[in-house]
Design a protein around this motif. Structure first.
Motif, short mmCIF file in Angstrom:
data_model
loop_
_atom_site.label_atom_id
_atom_site.label_comp_id
_atom_site.label_asym_id
_atom_site.label_seq_id
_atom_site.Cartn_x
_atom_site.Cartn_y
_atom_site.Cartn_z
N GLN A 152 -7.68 -113.10 38.07
CA GLN A 152 -8.75 -113.15 39.07
C GLN A 152 -9.99 -112.39 38.59
N LEU A 153 -9.76 -111.21 38.01
CA LEU A 153 -10.88 -110.41 37.52
C LEU A 153 -11.57 -111.08 36.34
N SER A 154 -10.81 -111.77 35.52
CA SER A 154 -11.39 -112.49 34.38
C SER A 154 -12.37 -113.55 34.86
N ALA A 155 -12.00 -114.28 35.89
CA ALA A 155 -12.89 -115.29 36.46
C ALA A 155 -14.14 -114.64 37.05
N GLU A 156 -13.92 -113.50 37.70
CA GLU A 156 -15.05 -112.76 38.28
C GLU A 156 -15.97 -112.23 37.19
N LEU A 157 -15.38 -111.79 36.09
CA LEU A 157 -16.14 -111.24 34.96
C LEU A 157 -17.09 -112.29 34.39
N LEU A 158 -16.63 -113.52 34.30
CA LEU A 158 -17.47 -114.60 33.76
C LEU A 158 -18.70 -114.87 34.63
N LYS A 159 -18.58 -114.65 35.93
CA LYS A 159 -19.68 -114.95 36.86
C LYS A 159 -20.64 -113.76 37.04
N THR A 160 -20.22 -112.57 36.62
CA THR A 160 -20.98 -111.36 36.91
C THR A 160 -21.99 -111.05 35.82
N GLU A 161 -23.20 -110.69 36.27
CA GLU A 161 -24.24 -110.30 35.32
C GLU A 161 -24.72 -108.88 35.57
N ASP A 162 -24.47 -108.35 36.74
CA ASP A 162 -24.87 -107.00 37.10
C ASP A 162 -24.02 -105.99 36.32
N SER A 163 -24.68 -105.05 35.62
CA SER A 163 -23.94 -104.12 34.75
C SER A 163 -23.00 -103.21 35.52
#
Length: 130
Positions: free
Chosen positions: A84-95
């Motif tokens: 789940q976090l991996s999918a979220e990581l791909l969408k996140t750009e905020d440092s």
């Protein structure tokens, strides 16, 4: 109550298991009341409902098996969260969000690593007692 068709299916499955080298045990499934079978792989299962079993002979062995099952569940949950976090990581750009996700993933990876180390040690210890 089972129908004749269901009974016939179970009897046929039991015959197939015996032909394939499985062993019929003197214990029955608590759900189906059908004899349990031990496969060549060592796995024990009910030919009717498919439920798998682990047969233990001592309280200590039961505790060890139960502990292993709990650790496996923790590992499975950690891996699902990593996905789940991996999918979220791909969408996140905020440092800040990226750092939070990576930190959480690192914690989960430590859980998985610890689980595998514990289970590996448990497996090695059980080999020594046989």
């Amino acid at each position: 109550m089972k129908t004749k068709t269901e009974d016939s299916r179970v009897v046929k499955r039991m015959a197939e298991l015996l032909k394939s080298g499985a062993t019929m045990l003197d214990r029955v499934c608590p759900n189906c009341k059908v004899p349990l079978f031990k496969y060549k792989s060592g796995e024990i299962a009910c030919p009717s409902c498919g439920m798998r079993f682990i047969i233990v002979s001592t309280d200590e062995e039961e505790f060890q098996v139960y502990g292993d099952l709990v650790i496996r569940e923790v590992e499975r949950a950690a891996i699902q969260k990593l996905s789940q976090l991996s999918a979220e990581l791909l969408k996140t750009e905020d440092s800040d969000s990226l750092n939070r996700i990576v930190e959480a993933m690192n914690g989960l990876l430590r859980v998985v690593e610890s689980s595998r180390r514990i289970r590996g040690a448990s497996f090695e210890a059980s080999k020594g007692t046989r």
